[in-house]
Motif scaffolding. Structure first.
Motif, PDB file in Angstrom:
ATOM      1  N   UNK A 108      -4.296  26.019  20.000  1.00 30.97           N
ATOM      2  CA  UNK A 108      -5.582  26.721  20.043  1.00 30.97           C
ATOM      3  C   UNK A 108      -5.538  27.990  20.884  1.00 30.97           C
ATOM      4  N   UNK A 109      -4.539  28.099  21.745  1.00 29.91           N
ATOM      5  CA  UNK A 109      -4.399  29.288  22.588  1.00 29.91           C
ATOM      6  C   UNK A 109      -3.281  30.215  22.118  1.00 29.91           C
ATOM      7  N   UNK A 110      -2.468  29.758  21.176  1.00 31.00           N
ATOM      8  CA  UNK A 110      -1.282  30.513  20.812  1.00 31.00           C
ATOM      9  C   UNK A 110      -0.269  30.512  21.939  1.00 31.00           C
ATOM     10  N   UNK A 111      -0.342  29.484  22.781  1.00 31.86           N
ATOM     11  CA  UNK A 111       0.473  29.425  23.997  1.00 31.86           C
ATOM     12  C   UNK A 111       1.775  28.681  23.753  1.00 31.86           C
ATOM     13  N   UNK A 112       2.660  28.798  24.720  1.00 32.19           N
ATOM     14  CA  UNK A 112       3.912  28.043  24.729  1.00 32.19           C
ATOM     15  C   UNK A 112       3.730  26.873  25.688  1.00 32.19           C
ATOM     16  N   UNK A 113       3.990  25.680  25.194  1.00 31.26           N
ATOM     17  CA  UNK A 113       3.891  24.487  26.021  1.00 31.26           C
ATOM     18  C   UNK A 113       5.203  24.316  26.784  1.00 31.26           C
ATOM     19  N   UNK A 114       5.148  24.509  28.106  1.00 30.30           N
ATOM     20  CA  UNK A 114       6.355  24.382  28.928  1.00 30.30           C
ATOM     21  C   UNK A 114       6.255  23.147  29.832  1.00 30.30           C
ATOM     22  N   UNK A 115       5.490  22.161  29.364  1.00 30.38           N
ATOM     23  CA  UNK A 115       5.332  20.927  30.136  1.00 30.38           C
ATOM     24  C   UNK A 115       6.678  20.312  30.473  1.00 30.38           C
ATOM     25  N   UNK A 116       7.616  20.371  29.541  1.00 25.59           N
ATOM     26  CA  UNK A 116       8.930  19.752  29.743  1.00 25.59           C
ATOM     27  C   UNK A 116      10.022  20.781  30.025  1.00 25.59           C
ATOM     28  N   UNK A 117       9.601  21.966  30.459  1.00 23.82           N
ATOM     29  CA  UNK A 117      10.566  22.983  30.841  1.00 23.82           C
ATOM     30  C   UNK A 117      10.613  24.127  29.854  1.00 23.82           C
ATOM     31  N   UNK A 118      11.442  25.136  30.180  1.00 28.96           N
ATOM     32  CA  UNK A 118      11.613  26.276  29.293  1.00 28.96           C
ATOM     33  C   UNK A 118      10.947  27.543  29.774  1.00 28.96           C
ATOM     34  N   UNK A 119      10.532  27.571  31.050  1.00 30.20           N
ATOM     35  CA  UNK A 119       9.866  28.764  31.583  1.00 30.20           C
ATOM     36  C   UNK A 119      10.623  29.252  32.815  1.00 30.20           C
ATOM     37  N   UNK A 120      10.768  30.578  32.929  1.00 29.01           N
ATOM     38  CA  UNK A 120      11.357  31.142  34.131  1.00 29.01           C
ATOM     39  C   UNK A 120      10.345  31.074  35.271  1.00 29.01           C
ATOM     40  N   UNK A 121      10.821  30.865  36.483  1.00 29.28           N
ATOM     41  CA  UNK A 121       9.917  30.691  37.624  1.00 29.28           C
ATOM     42  C   UNK A 121       9.071  31.923  37.907  1.00 29.28           C
TER      43      UNK A 121
END
Length: 210
Positions: A108-121
């Motif tokens: 609904x947001x067009x967002x990336x779900x990084x709940x389980x990782x995959x994002x730079x700090x």
């Protein structure tokens, strides 16, 4: 010498028949995830100048619901509930709910779900923590739920606190109960997505949209 056949006691035979019958009866598995209607989905922000990231904390649920079996109440105001061994969520309820909410919010947001990782700090993320106050289902009655959640952008001190009470009438049958639970979960995901959009639009906002 004649061969003597050993006969099993009747009680043992009866027990084996019952066990065989139970083993042959398949479990029914259900999911809380559902497709997001095109009218509610947002274009993906992946690859844009300002990608949007969300991170959903483990969902807190009442202890009686923290199991894969469906827990269904009885009609007519009974205080008894049934834990349905043959009707289960695809994962433990709290994990199934977390996955369904995260995917529904992200779509609904067009967002990336990084709940389980995959994002730079170095990249900011919207952190959402959800608590389920209740999630009551009655076969042939209703599915009623209450959600509390907080959200905060990782690089900002402000926290927004929100809540939602939602219910769905359901027809008879466990399939209908599962569909009602799906709709309630989708409503919660939509409300959380709206709160994220409200916080993004107004950095000073502390109240959730109604």
């Amino acid at each position: 010498m004649k061969n003597r056949k050993k006969l099993l006691p009747l009680a043992v035979i009866a027990a084996l028949v019952v066990l065989a019958g139970c083993a042959s009866k398949p479990d029914n598995y259900y999911t809380l995830a559902s497709a997001v209607p095109a009218s509610e989905a947002a274009p993906p922000t992946r690859g844009t100048a300002a990608p949007l990231y969300i991170e959903l904390a483990p969902v807190a649920v009442p202890e009686r619901l923290a199991r894969p079996q469906m827990v269904v109440g009885r009609a007519n105001g009974s205080v008894q509930v049934d834990v349905l061994e043959q009707h289960r969520w695809a994962a433990s309820f709290e994990n199934e709910l977390q996955d369904a909410l995260a995917s529904g919010i992200a779509a609904r947001l067009g967002a990336l779900d990084v709940t389980k990782g995959g994002r730079q700090s170095s990249q900011p993320v919207w952190r959402v923590a959800v608590q389920v106050r209740r999630f009551d289902a009655v076969d042939g009655g209703r599915v009623d739920a209450g959600f509390n959640w907080t959200l905060r952008r990782s690089d900002q001190p402000r926290t927004m606190a929100c809540q939602l009470d939602v219910g769905e009438a359901v027809a008879g049958g466990i399939d209908a109960v599962a569909h009602g639970a799906q709709r309630v979960t989708a409503a919660a995901a939509a409300a959380i997505a709206r709160s994220v959009n409200a916080a993004r639009a107004d950095p000073a906002a502390t109240a959730c949209p109604t």
